[in-house]
Design an enzyme around this catalytic site. Structure first.
Site, PDB file in Angstrom:
ATOM      1  CD  GLU A  97       7.010   6.328 -43.887  1.00  6.01           C
ATOM      2  OE1 GLU A  97       7.566   5.820 -42.895  1.00  6.01           O
ATOM      3  OE2 GLU A  97       6.591   7.508 -43.923  1.00  6.01           O
ATOM      4  CB  CYS A 129       8.427   9.542 -37.500  1.00  6.00           C
ATOM      5  SG  CYS A 129       8.260   8.500 -36.027  1.00  6.00           S
ATOM      6  CG  HIS A 159       5.784   6.275 -39.905  1.00  7.86           C
ATOM      7  ND1 HIS A 159       7.143   6.324 -40.158  1.00  7.86           N
ATOM      8  CD2 HIS A 159       5.652   6.076 -38.578  1.00  7.86           C
ATOM      9  CE1 HIS A 159       7.801   6.157 -39.021  1.00  7.86           C
ATOM     10  NE2 HIS A 159       6.921   6.005 -38.053  1.00  7.86           N
TER      11      HIS A 159
END
Length: 216
Positions: free
Chosen positions: A198, A86, A196
């Site tokens: 994650e 990011c 992202h």
């Protein structure tokens, strides 16, 4: 927590909740040490480095310098498997229009805001900025971090700015949001992605797992 030879350092410069990044890495780390740290010595000693973050570019650059982390980021970006996430992608470039601030200059190019007034989808509907939600990433070239991830896999994005590389050879992924934009860059030991991972379910965990196995 002290770093060990096989550890993964997640750089904490005070911008954003890094717990989800840590949790996702722990999930795929197979028992290896994952540490969130603002200590340059711990970052320097780690085997691999993850450079995430969220927020405005001027704040991120200011906080990075305030914590004395600029030099270790530059050094590990030259020498270790390095993953930018990011704003950690955007900060690697020379300049950002967000606050008219200089970045780290690891990659040539700039960070530009989406031109909201010109952005429409295939149906002619105006798109919102920030770009928020799931979107496809087209793999522009082969890379070990794409292993097992289908071309066009969907990842989760939240951003109002995107990078415009000065060297097209570094582009490893593109995404369409009204207009095509660079969502992934890679060179030597660096892989950096705008989304992202994650928060990107199976594809994101696969990418993080590939990073932990990657031998540039």
């Amino acid at each position: 927590m002290a770093s060990t030879a096989g550890s993964i350092a997640v750089i904490d410069y005070g911008m954003g909740n890094l717990r989800s990044v840590w949790q996702a890495l722990v999930h795929v780390a197979d028992g290896r040490d994952v540490v969130v740290t603002a200590d340059p010595a711990v970052v320097a000693a780690a085997e691999r480095v993850v450079f995430p973050g969220q927020g405005a570019m001027p704040d991120c650059m200011r906080e990075l310098d305030a914590r004395g982390l600029r030099q270790v980021v530059l050094e590990t970006a030259r020498t270790k498997p390095f993953l930018g996430i990011c704003i950690g992608l955007q900060m690697l470039f020379e300049h950002s229009d967000e606050g008219d601030v200089s970045g780290l200059g690891v990659f040539a190019g700039n960070v530009r805001r989406f031109a909201a007034e010109r952005m429409v989808n295939a149906s002619g509907e105006k798109l919102k900025v920030p770009h928020m939600g799931w979107n496809e990433v087209r793999q522009i070239r082969q890379h070990p971090l794409w292993s097992g991830i289908p071309d066009g896999a969907r990842f989760y994005f939240v951003h109002s700015y995107c990078v415009t590389p000065g060297d097209a050879d570094c582009i490893a992924g593109m995404t369409d949001y009204g207009t095509p934009f660079t969502s992934v860059v890679a060179r030597d030991n660096i892989f950096a992605i705008q989304c992202h991972p994650e928060k990107s379910a199976k594809a994101g965990l696969a990418l993080l797992s590939n990073f932990l196995q990657w031998k540039p």
